[in-house]
Design a protein around this motif. Structure first.
Motif, PDB file in Angstrom:
ATOM      1  N   MET A  13      10.870 -34.312 -22.486  1.00 36.16           N
ATOM      2  CA  MET A  13      10.291 -35.067 -21.141  1.00 36.16           C
ATOM      3  C   MET A  13       9.421 -36.158 -21.742  1.00 36.16           C
ATOM      4  SD  MET A  13      10.939 -35.115 -18.168  1.00 36.16           S
ATOM      5  CE  MET A  13      10.353 -36.722 -17.441  1.00 36.16           C
ATOM      6  N   THR A  14       8.700 -35.836 -23.032  1.00 31.43           N
ATOM      7  CA  THR A  14       7.795 -37.268 -23.362  1.00 31.43           C
ATOM      8  C   THR A  14       8.565 -38.003 -24.126  1.00 31.43           C
ATOM      9  OG1 THR A  14       5.963 -35.532 -23.546  1.00 31.43           O
ATOM     10  CG2 THR A  14       5.675 -37.591 -24.669  1.00 31.43           C
ATOM     11  N   MET A  57      12.924 -40.931 -10.931  1.00 30.62           N
ATOM     12  CA  MET A  57      13.926 -40.476 -11.854  1.00 30.62           C
ATOM     13  C   MET A  57      13.221 -39.554 -12.801  1.00 30.62           C
ATOM     14  SD  MET A  57      16.252 -42.423 -14.892  1.00 30.62           S
ATOM     15  CE  MET A  57      14.983 -42.671 -15.996  1.00 30.62           C
ATOM     16  N   LEU A  58      12.183 -39.743 -13.396  1.00 22.06           N
ATOM     17  CA  LEU A  58      11.618 -38.865 -14.532  1.00 22.06           C
ATOM     18  C   LEU A  58      11.090 -37.581 -13.580  1.00 22.06           C
ATOM     19  CD1 LEU A  58       9.444 -41.293 -16.573  1.00 22.06           C
ATOM     20  CD2 LEU A  58      11.367 -40.133 -17.636  1.00 22.06           C
ATOM     21  N   SER A  59      10.619 -37.550 -12.488  1.00 21.90           N
ATOM     22  CA  SER A  59      10.159 -36.418 -11.746  1.00 21.90           C
ATOM     23  C   SER A  59      11.399 -35.634 -11.475  1.00 21.90           C
ATOM     24  CB  SER A  59       9.728 -36.612 -10.280  1.00 21.90           C
ATOM     25  OG  SER A  59      10.528 -37.335  -9.733  1.00 21.90           O
ATOM     26  N   VAL A  60      12.650 -36.129 -11.187  1.00 21.37           N
ATOM     27  CA  VAL A  60      13.792 -35.453 -11.076  1.00 21.37           C
ATOM     28  C   VAL A  60      14.197 -34.699 -12.286  1.00 21.37           C
ATOM     29  CG1 VAL A  60      16.345 -35.576 -10.575  1.00 21.37           C
ATOM     30  CG2 VAL A  60      14.595 -36.806  -9.097  1.00 21.37           C
ATOM     31  N   ILE A  61      14.260 -35.362 -13.350  1.00 22.01           N
ATOM     32  CA  ILE A  61      14.671 -34.941 -14.910  1.00 22.01           C
ATOM     33  C   ILE A  61      13.408 -33.803 -15.221  1.00 22.01           C
ATOM     34  CG2 ILE A  61      14.698 -35.369 -17.284  1.00 22.01           C
ATOM     35  CD1 ILE A  61      15.724 -38.136 -16.593  1.00 22.01           C
ATOM     36  N   ALA A  62      12.087 -34.129 -14.901  1.00 21.50           N
ATOM     37  CA  ALA A  62      11.178 -32.873 -15.107  1.00 21.50           C
ATOM     38  C   ALA A  62      11.539 -31.402 -14.490  1.00 21.50           C
ATOM     39  CB  ALA A  62       9.751 -33.520 -14.776  1.00 21.50           C
ATOM     40  N   GLY A  67      10.092 -27.944 -14.718  1.00 22.00           N
ATOM     41  CA  GLY A  67       8.742 -28.340 -14.700  1.00 22.00           C
ATOM     42  C   GLY A  67       8.052 -28.930 -15.865  1.00 22.00           C
ATOM     43  N   ALA A  68       8.948 -29.566 -16.713  1.00 20.47           N
ATOM     44  CA  ALA A  68       8.255 -30.058 -17.914  1.00 20.47           C
ATOM     45  C   ALA A  68       7.244 -31.452 -17.382  1.00 20.47           C
ATOM     46  CB  ALA A  68       9.161 -30.805 -18.595  1.00 20.47           C
ATOM     47  N   ALA A  69       6.236 -31.646 -18.376  1.00 23.33           N
ATOM     48  CA  ALA A  69       5.378 -32.792 -18.184  1.00 23.33           C
ATOM     49  C   ALA A  69       5.503 -33.898 -19.340  1.00 23.33           C
ATOM     50  CB  ALA A  69       3.982 -32.242 -18.148  1.00 23.33           C
ATOM     51  N   PHE A  70       5.139 -34.844 -19.034  1.00 25.01           N
ATOM     52  CA  PHE A  70       5.288 -35.934 -20.073  1.00 25.01           C
ATOM     53  C   PHE A  70       3.771 -36.369 -20.449  1.00 25.01           C
ATOM     54  CE2 PHE A  70       6.212 -38.273 -16.335  1.00 25.01           C
ATOM     55  CZ  PHE A  70       5.243 -38.944 -16.257  1.00 25.01           C
TER      56      PHE A  70
END
Length: 103
Positions: A13-14, A57-62, A67-70
């Motif tokens: 995610m990062t 888009m990043l929140s959907v991927i997370a 529940g991944a975080a960047f």
């Protein structure tokens, strides 16, 4: 989610976040040039829309990654506030995975 799986998801995610954020300036220039918009306030509004769509888009991927975080600061702050179900061990494993990309 297991600690190792969470750390790998945070790493991925990062990486995605840093790669996408580095393209914001270029995308603003391309979109502004395509519509004939001069740099200034209109260009700023294009950048704001791009950032909004990027984080959407990043929140959907997370969420798809479990529940991944960047953001390492967010991970530390949520642990310190007692929000979520992370233990000190899981935060200690996730934090380096997020910072490794930033270094």
């Amino acid at each position: 989610m297991g600690v190792v799986k969470a750390a790998v998801a945070d790493f991925v995610m990062t990486f995605i976040a840093i790669f996408c954020v580095s393209t914001i300036g270029v995308l603003t220039y391309i979109i502004g040039s395509a519509f004939g918009i001069a740099p200034g306030l209109a260009s700023l509004s294009i950048t704001i829309v791009i950032v909004f769509l990027l984080f959407l888009m990043l929140s959907v991927i997370a969420e798809a990654l479990g529940g991944a975080a960047f953001n390492p600061a967010g991970t530390a702050a949520f642990y310190a506030a007692g929000v979520g179900n992370d233990s000190l061990f899981s935060v200690a494993a996730r934090f380096p995975a997020q910072v490794l990309i930033l270094a």
